[in-house]
Design a protein around this motif. Structure first.
Motif, PDB file in Angstrom:
ATOM      1  N   THR A  28       0.896  55.851   5.189  1.00 34.57           N
ATOM      2  CA  THR A  28       0.591  54.417   5.208  1.00 34.57           C
ATOM      3  C   THR A  28       1.176  53.742   6.438  1.00 34.57           C
ATOM      4  O   THR A  28       0.516  52.948   7.116  1.00 34.57           O
ATOM      5  CB  THR A  28       1.131  53.743   3.929  1.00 34.57           C
ATOM      6  OG1 THR A  28       0.438  54.272   2.792  1.00 34.57           O
ATOM      7  CG2 THR A  28       0.946  52.240   3.973  1.00 34.57           C
ATOM      8  N   ILE A  29       2.430  54.042   6.739  1.00 33.55           N
ATOM      9  CA  ILE A  29       3.085  53.419   7.894  1.00 33.55           C
ATOM     10  C   ILE A  29       2.457  53.908   9.198  1.00 33.55           C
ATOM     11  O   ILE A  29       2.190  53.119  10.118  1.00 33.55           O
ATOM     12  CB  ILE A  29       4.599  53.704   7.861  1.00 33.55           C
ATOM     13  CG1 ILE A  29       5.230  53.008   6.653  1.00 33.55           C
ATOM     14  CG2 ILE A  29       5.275  53.221   9.148  1.00 33.55           C
ATOM     15  CD1 ILE A  29       6.662  53.417   6.374  1.00 33.55           C
ATOM     16  N   ALA A  30       2.194  55.208   9.302  1.00 29.47           N
ATOM     17  CA  ALA A  30       1.595  55.743  10.536  1.00 29.47           C
ATOM     18  C   ALA A  30       0.238  55.108  10.802  1.00 29.47           C
ATOM     19  O   ALA A  30      -0.098  54.779  11.958  1.00 29.47           O
ATOM     20  CB  ALA A  30       1.461  57.256  10.429  1.00 29.47           C
ATOM     21  N   TYR A 512      15.289  53.148   8.888  1.00 29.87           N
ATOM     22  CA  TYR A 512      14.633  52.528   7.743  1.00 29.87           C
ATOM     23  C   TYR A 512      14.304  53.586   6.695  1.00 29.87           C
ATOM     24  O   TYR A 512      14.221  54.784   7.004  1.00 29.87           O
ATOM     25  CB  TYR A 512      13.343  51.823   8.186  1.00 29.87           C
ATOM     26  CG  TYR A 512      13.589  50.636   9.081  1.00 29.87           C
ATOM     27  CD1 TYR A 512      13.594  49.344   8.580  1.00 29.87           C
ATOM     28  CD2 TYR A 512      13.838  50.815  10.448  1.00 29.87           C
ATOM     29  CE1 TYR A 512      13.830  48.252   9.408  1.00 29.87           C
ATOM     30  CE2 TYR A 512      14.082  49.734  11.285  1.00 29.87           C
ATOM     31  CZ  TYR A 512      14.082  48.454  10.752  1.00 29.87           C
ATOM     32  OH  TYR A 512      14.332  47.374  11.578  1.00 29.87           O
ATOM     33  N   VAL A 513      14.102  53.122   5.474  1.00 32.73           N
ATOM     34  CA  VAL A 513      13.729  54.029   4.381  1.00 32.73           C
ATOM     35  C   VAL A 513      12.495  53.474   3.689  1.00 32.73           C
ATOM     36  O   VAL A 513      12.412  52.277   3.383  1.00 32.73           O
ATOM     37  CB  VAL A 513      14.866  54.188   3.360  1.00 32.73           C
ATOM     38  CG1 VAL A 513      14.467  55.187   2.271  1.00 32.73           C
ATOM     39  CG2 VAL A 513      16.157  54.647   4.033  1.00 32.73           C
ATOM     40  N   THR A 530       3.018  50.349  -5.919  1.00 32.00           N
ATOM     41  CA  THR A 530       4.112  49.556  -5.359  1.00 32.00           C
ATOM     42  C   THR A 530       4.681  50.221  -4.113  1.00 32.00           C
ATOM     43  O   THR A 530       5.002  49.545  -3.126  1.00 32.00           O
ATOM     44  CB  THR A 530       5.214  49.349  -6.416  1.00 32.00           C
ATOM     45  OG1 THR A 530       4.662  48.673  -7.546  1.00 32.00           O
ATOM     46  CG2 THR A 530       6.368  48.534  -5.858  1.00 32.00           C
ATOM     47  N   LEU A 531       4.781  51.532  -4.123  1.00 36.23           N
ATOM     48  CA  LEU A 531       5.296  52.289  -2.971  1.00 36.23           C
ATOM     49  C   LEU A 531       4.438  52.035  -1.729  1.00 36.23           C
ATOM     50  O   LEU A 531       4.961  51.774  -0.637  1.00 36.23           O
ATOM     51  CB  LEU A 531       5.306  53.767  -3.354  1.00 36.23           C
ATOM     52  CG  LEU A 531       5.749  54.859  -2.394  1.00 36.23           C
ATOM     53  CD1 LEU A 531       6.118  56.098  -3.213  1.00 36.23           C
ATOM     54  CD2 LEU A 531       4.659  55.237  -1.407  1.00 36.23           C
ATOM     55  N   VAL A 532       3.136  52.092  -1.887  1.00 37.56           N
ATOM     56  CA  VAL A 532       2.228  51.849  -0.760  1.00 37.56           C
ATOM     57  C   VAL A 532       2.327  50.392  -0.305  1.00 37.56           C
ATOM     58  O   VAL A 532       2.334  50.103   0.900  1.00 37.56           O
ATOM     59  CB  VAL A 532       0.784  52.218  -1.144  1.00 37.56           C
ATOM     60  CG1 VAL A 532      -0.208  51.727  -0.092  1.00 37.56           C
ATOM     61  CG2 VAL A 532       0.655  53.725  -1.328  1.00 37.56           C
ATOM     62  N   SER A 533       2.419  49.481  -1.257  1.00 31.78           N
ATOM     63  CA  SER A 533       2.545  48.054  -0.912  1.00 31.78           C
ATOM     64  C   SER A 533       3.819  47.799  -0.117  1.00 31.78           C
ATOM     65  O   SER A 533       3.812  47.075   0.895  1.00 31.78           O
ATOM     66  CB  SER A 533       2.542  47.205  -2.191  1.00 31.78           C
ATOM     67  OG  SER A 533       1.369  47.428  -2.942  1.00 31.78           O
ATOM     68  N   MET A 534       4.918  48.382  -0.549  1.00 35.16           N
ATOM     69  CA  MET A 534       6.185  48.222   0.170  1.00 35.16           C
ATOM     70  C   MET A 534       6.132  48.881   1.547  1.00 35.16           C
ATOM     71  O   MET A 534       6.751  48.406   2.503  1.00 35.16           O
ATOM     72  CB  MET A 534       7.321  48.808  -0.659  1.00 35.16           C
ATOM     73  CG  MET A 534       7.650  48.026  -1.927  1.00 35.16           C
ATOM     74  SD  MET A 534       8.534  46.496  -1.564  1.00 35.16           S
ATOM     75  CE  MET A 534      10.154  47.154  -1.135  1.00 35.16           C
ATOM     76  N   SER A 535       5.388  49.973   1.666  1.00 30.96           N
ATOM     77  CA  SER A 535       5.241  50.639   2.970  1.00 30.96           C
ATOM     78  C   SER A 535       4.440  49.776   3.935  1.00 30.96           C
ATOM     79  O   SER A 535       4.741  49.728   5.141  1.00 30.96           O
ATOM     80  CB  SER A 535       4.577  52.002   2.790  1.00 30.96           C
ATOM     81  OG  SER A 535       5.373  52.850   1.983  1.00 30.96           O
ATOM     82  N   LEU A 536       3.423  49.087   3.432  1.00 31.20           N
ATOM     83  CA  LEU A 536       2.680  48.142   4.274  1.00 31.20           C
ATOM     84  C   LEU A 536       3.593  47.020   4.752  1.00 31.20           C
ATOM     85  O   LEU A 536       3.506  46.574   5.904  1.00 31.20           O
ATOM     86  CB  LEU A 536       1.502  47.567   3.489  1.00 31.20           C
ATOM     87  CG  LEU A 536       0.334  48.518   3.223  1.00 31.20           C
ATOM     88  CD1 LEU A 536      -0.635  47.901   2.220  1.00 31.20           C
ATOM     89  CD2 LEU A 536      -0.393  48.865   4.522  1.00 31.20           C
ATOM     90  N   ARG A 537       4.450  46.566   3.863  1.00 30.49           N
ATOM     91  CA  ARG A 537       5.401  45.498   4.220  1.00 30.49           C
ATOM     92  C   ARG A 537       6.362  45.967   5.314  1.00 30.49           C
ATOM     93  O   ARG A 537       6.618  45.254   6.288  1.00 30.49           O
ATOM     94  CB  ARG A 537       6.175  45.067   2.975  1.00 30.49           C
ATOM     95  CG  ARG A 537       7.166  43.932   3.178  1.00 30.49           C
ATOM     96  CD  ARG A 537       7.784  43.536   1.846  1.00 30.49           C
ATOM     97  NE  ARG A 537       8.724  42.439   2.014  1.00 30.49           N
ATOM     98  CZ  ARG A 537      10.015  42.588   2.306  1.00 30.49           C
ATOM     99  NH1 ARG A 537      10.517  43.819   2.451  1.00 30.49           N
ATOM    100  NH2 ARG A 537      10.799  41.539   2.468  1.00 30.49           N
ATOM    101  N   LEU A 538       6.880  47.192   5.169  1.00 31.38           N
ATOM    102  CA  LEU A 538       7.770  47.741   6.190  1.00 31.38           C
ATOM    103  C   LEU A 538       7.020  47.944   7.505  1.00 31.38           C
ATOM    104  O   LEU A 538       7.557  47.656   8.586  1.00 31.38           O
ATOM    105  CB  LEU A 538       8.354  49.068   5.703  1.00 31.38           C
ATOM    106  CG  LEU A 538       9.146  49.898   6.720  1.00 31.38           C
ATOM    107  CD1 LEU A 538      10.274  49.097   7.358  1.00 31.38           C
ATOM    108  CD2 LEU A 538       9.685  51.168   6.063  1.00 31.38           C
ATOM    109  N   ALA A 539       5.791  48.414   7.438  1.00 28.51           N
ATOM    110  CA  ALA A 539       5.016  48.633   8.664  1.00 28.51           C
ATOM    111  C   ALA A 539       4.820  47.346   9.441  1.00 28.51           C
ATOM    112  O   ALA A 539       4.905  47.329  10.677  1.00 28.51           O
ATOM    113  CB  ALA A 539       3.666  49.261   8.309  1.00 28.51           C
TER     114      ALA A 539
END
Length: 546
Positions: A28-30, A512-513, A530-539
């Motif tokens: 997701t982040i990549a 970051y984690v 939720t994991l994917v949503s939080m990864s979008l937020r971090l990205a």
């Protein structure tokens, strides 16, 4: 580009962003950087599928109250455990995110309102964007209408099945991106820090074939899952002897899963009235919605419970010979599907882990199966008449009420490093999975609530399982669901958590984690949405930095 480090090794590379782990969080982040000027390196320990040698790196010991098989609860491969996941997606509720006075160490530093925009974006990534949602549930009507219950006790919440396997769906995107390099079969050995242990200067990597190298980046993201994220921080101890981010001895603590076990058995003359709606087969479209029977918020508050859900599962009686043969023939002829994969949810009820299998059955030839079908045509006809009447093909012997629960945040439930080492010379994990009195209170009280309400709905009788008898806390008959939560929890203050509100490790400038290891609590919800949503937020945060 996607390369195999064993055949295409590097000694040193330098990029803007290094992501360790190519599961749903890492991918997701990549993807957020596709086609841009930011150079990204993604390091994946496994290959394109399950491999025994890579999986052995997951091995560890278990010393907790409940047994925990570290090797069989996660997958080292491109795509991570979404190669075998069940696809369940549902948002957390406001109550899941609140600081509940009866749940010690509960409360997220983020609200549902802050997560909602990222939930909305995550739907597209998971190809469920046709489904509207609210806090704690999707609004899409389920495939079959579930029975109604006293809403002060139980409530039906709807989840959606995503059709996305991250490696299969997004692998080509990463392969074609000129600014993104994915390396398979490369293992991060240590995050080497600067002398003050306040920033990462490089990552030491190795393959199982002996190739070694260095990755240098401006920013680093750990996306290896709830166990490996903590493990790598603890292994990174050449400067900070307790491990990076561990100034307050919090790395690896608050380890949670979603404990699951059979709470009791229903006997009833009308089992379909409480089982049919919760069967995950027969949904409409490629992303169908199904209900889950959950503890209501009033019940949680009034009884001071953690959240939880149950699935009433129809257990078949003896299968007639002809029908058994027909099922065997269909299985022999059809191509494997998601239901035949090692889907974590699907293995819960058979008592096996992710890498386990059911008791092997003797192989039968298509000819012998066809012979039994001919002999048992009457069995097949009777089964078809039952299905036409809205009943299961085989008469239900009993209904098992299987519970899935939130786990209380507990600092003594933790991941540490053991003394044994793996094939790379790295210390293996030691898992001390512990329950609290609140967990036990939840199981017992919830079992009574679920059991009585289900029995009333089907005019049946509920029999509690012996392990839930009062005063018997020594041997919980539970197992994990491979939802590893909390080992690098998010908190505003470094004495309360490992990462801050932006998922940056407290005290570190460029580390970051990502993933469910940052969740302070997990509710009962499947964590991937939720994991994917939080990864979008971090990205989004990383885009501003890079």
């Amino acid at each position: 580009m996607i390369s195999d480090y064993r055949s295409d090794p590097f000694s040193e590379i330098e990029v803007d962003l290094c992501i360790i782990g190519a599961g749903p969080a890492g991918i997701t982040i990549a993807r957020r950087f596709l086609g841009g000027s930011v150079t990204v390196c993604v390091l994946e320990s496994g290959g394109t599928g399950a491999e025994t040698t890579s999986q052995m790196l997951c091995e560890g010991s278990s010393i907790g109250q409940a047994s925990f098989n570290a090797a069989n609860c996660r997958m080292r491969a491109f795509g991570g455990s979404t190669n075998v996941w069940g696809g369940g997606c549902i948002p957390l509720s406001n109550l899941d995110l609140e600081a509940r006075h009866w749940v010690p160490h509960s409360g997220w530093p983020l609200s549902y309102e802050q997560l909602q925009p990222f939930y909305s974006r995550a739907r597209s990534l998971l190809k469920i964007d046709g489904h509207d949602f609210g806090e704690g549930s999707f609004h899409t009507p389920p495939a079959r209408k579930p029975p109604s219950f006293d809403e002060d006790k139980l409530i039906n919440r709807n989840f959606v099945l995503s059709p996305v396997y991250f490696a299969e769906t997004y692998g080509d995107d990463l392969k074609r991106a000129p600014n993104i390099q994915v390396f398979l079969h490369v293992n991060a050995l240590e995050l080497e820090s600067c002398p003050d242990a306040r920033s990462v200067r490089q990552v030491r990597v190795s393959s199982l074939h002996g190739q070694r190298g260095i990755v240098r980046a401006k920013q680093y993201v750990l996306a290896g899952g709830g166990i490996e994220n903590a493990r790598l921080l603890l292994l990174s101890d050449s400067v900070a002897t307790a491990g990076l981010g561990n100034d307050h001895d919090l790395v690896g603590r608050y380890f949670m899963d979603h404990p699951s076990g059979t709470l009791g058995t229903l006997t009833t003359g009308a089992p379909e009235s409480v089982t049919r709606a919760y069967n995950r087969k027969g949904g409409k479209g490629i992303a169908p919605a199904f209900p889950e029977l959950c503890l209501s918020e009033p019940a949680q508050r009034e009884n001071r419970l953690l959240s939880g859900r149950v699935r009433p599962i129809a257990v078949e009686g003896p299968v007639p010979r002809g029908l058994a043969a027909l099922r065997g023939l269909r299985k022999a002829l059809r191509k494997p599907t998601r239901d035949d994969s090692m889907a974590l949810e699907g293995k819960i009820h058979t008592g096996t882990g992710m890498a386990g299998s059911d008791e092997p059955q003797p192989a039968r030839t298509i000819g012998s199966l066809a012979l039994d079908i001919g002999v048992g045509l009457g069995d097949i006809a009777r089964a078809m008449l039952r299905k036409k009447a809205g009943k299961p093909a085989v008469e239900t012997e009993r209904v098992d009420v299987v519970g899935f629960f939130e786990q209380a945040p507990n600092p003594d439930s933790r991941i540490t490093l053991g003394r044994e080492v793996d094939a790379l010379g790295q210390r293996k994990v030691c898992i001390d999975w512990r329950l609290t009195s609140l967990d036990w209170h939840t199981y017992r009280t919830a079992a009574a609530v679920f059991g009585s309400e289900l029995a009333r709905a089907c005019n049946g009788h509920f029999q509690l399982q012996p392990w839930l008898a009062s005063g018997r806390d020594e041997s919980p008959q539970i197992q994990g669901t491979a939802h590893h939560i909390g080992t690098t929890r998010m908190a505003e203050h470094p004495r309360q958590g490992v990462v801050d509100l932006n998922s940056r490790v407290h005290g570190m400038s460029n580390l970051y984690v990502a993933g469910s290891s940052v969740f302070p609590t997990g509710g009962w919800a499947f964590p991937t949405f939720t994991l994917v949503s939080m990864s979008l937020r971090l990205a989004d945060h990383l885009v501003l930095l890079l």
